[in-house]
Design a protein around this motif. Structure first.
Motif, short mmCIF file in Angstrom:
data_model
loop_
_atom_site.label_atom_id
_atom_site.label_comp_id
_atom_site.label_asym_id
_atom_site.label_seq_id
_atom_site.Cartn_x
_atom_site.Cartn_y
_atom_site.Cartn_z
N ILE A 57 -49.39 -43.38 -17.11
CA ILE A 57 -48.51 -42.55 -17.94
C ILE A 57 -48.59 -41.10 -17.47
O ILE A 57 -47.57 -40.42 -17.33
N TRP A 58 -49.79 -40.61 -17.23
CA TRP A 58 -49.96 -39.24 -16.73
C TRP A 58 -49.31 -39.08 -15.36
O TRP A 58 -48.65 -38.07 -15.09
N LEU A 59 -49.48 -40.06 -14.48
CA LEU A 59 -48.93 -39.99 -13.13
C LEU A 59 -47.42 -39.86 -13.17
O LEU A 59 -46.83 -39.06 -12.44
N ASN A 60 -46.78 -40.64 -14.02
CA ASN A 60 -45.33 -40.57 -14.16
C ASN A 60 -44.89 -39.27 -14.81
O ASN A 60 -43.92 -38.64 -14.40
N SER A 61 -45.61 -38.86 -15.84
CA SER A 61 -45.23 -37.68 -16.60
C SER A 61 -45.35 -36.40 -15.78
O SER A 61 -44.46 -35.55 -15.81
N ILE A 62 -46.42 -36.28 -15.02
CA ILE A 62 -46.69 -35.04 -14.28
C ILE A 62 -46.03 -35.03 -12.91
O ILE A 62 -45.39 -34.05 -12.51
N TYR A 63 -46.15 -36.15 -12.19
CA TYR A 63 -45.65 -36.20 -10.82
C TYR A 63 -44.34 -36.98 -10.67
O TYR A 63 -43.82 -37.10 -9.56
N HIS A 64 -43.82 -37.52 -11.76
CA HIS A 64 -42.55 -38.25 -11.74
C HIS A 64 -42.58 -39.42 -10.75
O HIS A 64 -41.56 -39.74 -10.12
N VAL A 65 -43.73 -40.05 -10.62
CA VAL A 65 -43.84 -41.21 -9.73
C VAL A 65 -43.10 -42.39 -10.34
O VAL A 65 -43.25 -42.69 -11.54
N ASP A 66 -42.29 -43.06 -9.54
CA ASP A 66 -41.57 -44.26 -9.98
C ASP A 66 -42.57 -45.40 -10.10
O ASP A 66 -43.08 -45.91 -9.09
N ILE B 2 -45.79 -51.49 -18.60
CA ILE B 2 -46.12 -51.00 -19.94
C ILE B 2 -46.06 -49.48 -19.97
O ILE B 2 -45.48 -48.88 -20.89
N ALA B 3 -46.64 -48.84 -18.98
CA ALA B 3 -46.62 -47.38 -18.91
C ALA B 3 -45.20 -46.86 -18.76
O ALA B 3 -44.82 -45.86 -19.38
N GLU B 4 -44.41 -47.55 -17.96
CA GLU B 4 -43.03 -47.12 -17.76
C GLU B 4 -42.22 -47.23 -19.06
O GLU B 4 -41.43 -46.34 -19.39
N GLN B 5 -42.42 -48.30 -19.81
CA GLN B 5 -41.72 -48.47 -21.09
C GLN B 5 -42.11 -47.36 -22.07
O GLN B 5 -41.26 -46.85 -22.81
N ILE B 6 -43.38 -47.00 -22.06
CA ILE B 6 -43.84 -45.92 -22.94
C ILE B 6 -43.17 -44.61 -22.57
O ILE B 6 -42.68 -43.87 -23.44
N MET B 7 -43.12 -44.31 -21.27
CA MET B 7 -42.49 -43.06 -20.84
C MET B 7 -40.98 -43.07 -21.08
O MET B 7 -40.39 -42.04 -21.42
N ASN B 8 -40.36 -44.23 -20.93
CA ASN B 8 -38.91 -44.32 -21.16
C ASN B 8 -38.56 -44.07 -22.63
O ASN B 8 -37.46 -43.60 -22.94
N SER B 9 -39.49 -44.40 -23.52
CA SER B 9 -39.22 -44.21 -24.95
C SER B 9 -39.64 -42.85 -25.45
O SER B 9 -39.36 -42.49 -26.61
N HIS B 10 -40.31 -42.07 -24.60
CA HIS B 10 -40.76 -40.73 -25.01
C HIS B 10 -39.56 -39.78 -25.09
O HIS B 10 -38.69 -39.81 -24.22
N ASP B 11 -39.52 -38.98 -26.14
CA ASP B 11 -38.41 -38.06 -26.35
C ASP B 11 -38.18 -37.19 -25.10
O ASP B 11 -39.07 -36.44 -24.70
N PRO B 12 -36.99 -37.28 -24.49
CA PRO B 12 -36.74 -36.49 -23.26
C PRO B 12 -36.83 -34.99 -23.46
O PRO B 12 -37.07 -34.24 -22.50
N ASN B 13 -36.67 -34.51 -24.70
CA ASN B 13 -36.79 -33.08 -24.96
C ASN B 13 -38.22 -32.59 -24.83
O ASN B 13 -38.47 -31.38 -24.78
#
Length: 290
Positions: free
Chosen positions: A250-259, A276-287
């Motif tokens: 989750i951190w890797l995707n959030s900070i470095y935008h790793v696919d 699972i991590a990708e689904q969590i990030m996809n549901s996180h408020d984009p704002n």
């Protein structure tokens, strides 16, 4: 007529050139960031995982200065108020260098002023790091089976007592109404030129715990037990490896935008933690994403 043919030829060349550029995927930015990460035991595992995962993903210059203390002592306000402590001086020393690009903190406060700890550190950080980016890692609630020394019941009872159908629904409300609306929005108002975002780290715990209850994990995982094979390692709710790995992604995707669809980091589990991590990030408020 020749001019017309020439113009057609030029247009065709430009069209083909643009089409080629559009079809060629841009290489992923692999410059690592210089970070300062401060927090407690619900923050530390992910900071440590990021150090490994970022290098594995090719961010060879990733570097972090980490300062940790247990429990409430790892909250921003406690680090700030303990001005004579070694940890307080370590944080200031890192910020004084003027080369910190990302400053990550955990959540928590010590009074009705929920932003005072984060506000104090951001204000100090900006003195020598005017372009710094701030993030807050959102920890899960602790004591999943209830606090034996207090009055708070287990997660499910706590959620129902507060009018929610599940602990996940309760946590979503907590993130939206408390952390985002009353804390992050206020910090953004105070520091309008500074990028501030959140990482929904705690959802790794909640989602994996629910998947374990529902029998959806592809690994033999206990709810409580050894770190290698459990969701929780103690009644407090500290994280087992399966949660740590998911939170790190989750951190890797959030900070470095790793696919995470294409990331090849080996988690050591049969369960697809990347998904699972990708689904969590996809549901996180984009704002409130970076």
């Amino acid at each position: 007529m020749r001019k017309f043919k020439f113009l057609i030829a030029v247009v065709m060349v430009l069209f083909l050139t643009c089409s080629k550029e559009e079809q060629t995927p841009k290489p992923m930015e692999t410059r690592g960031y210089n970070m300062l990460l401060i927090g407690n035991s619900f923050f530390r595992p992910y900071a440590e995982k990021l150090n490994v995962m970022a290098i594995d993903a090719g961010f060879v210059n990733h570097n972090s200065t980490t300062v940790f203390r247990g429990g409430e002592n790892g909250r921003p306000i406690n680090f700030w108020n303990d001005s004579t402590s070694t940890e307080h001086q370590e944080i200031k020393s890192a910020l004084d260098t003027g080369n910190i690009e990302y400053f990550g903190m955990t959540f928590g406060h010590d009074s009705i002023n929920r932003i005072e700890g984060h506000h104090a550190w951001i204000e100090y950080a900006l003195q020598n790091n005017p372009d710094i980016t701030i993030f807050i890692s959102l920890s899960p609630f602790d004591f999943p089976n209830g606090d034996p020394n207090g009055t708070r019941p287990d997660w499910n009872t706590f959620a129902i007592d507060n009018g929610f159908n599940s602990i996940q629904e309760c946590y979503d409300y907590y993130i939206t109404e408390i952390i985002h609306n009353e804390i992050v929005d206020e910090l953004r108002f105070e520091f309008p030129s500074t990028k501030i975002f959140t990482i929904p780290t705690g959802l790794a715990t909640f989602n994996l715990a629910q998947m374990n209850i529902d029998g959806l994990l592809l690994d033999n995982i206990n709810m409580f037990g050894p770190r290698e094979t459990s969701i929780f390692t103690d009644p407090k709710g500290h994280q087992g490896n399966i949660v740590r790995e998911t939170g790190g992604l989750i951190w890797l995707n959030s900070i470095y935008h790793v696919d995470l669809d294409t990331n090849t980091y080996e988690t050591g589990f049969n369960t697809d933690l990347h998904e699972i991590a990708e689904q969590i990030m996809n549901s996180h408020d984009p704002n409130y994403k970076q």
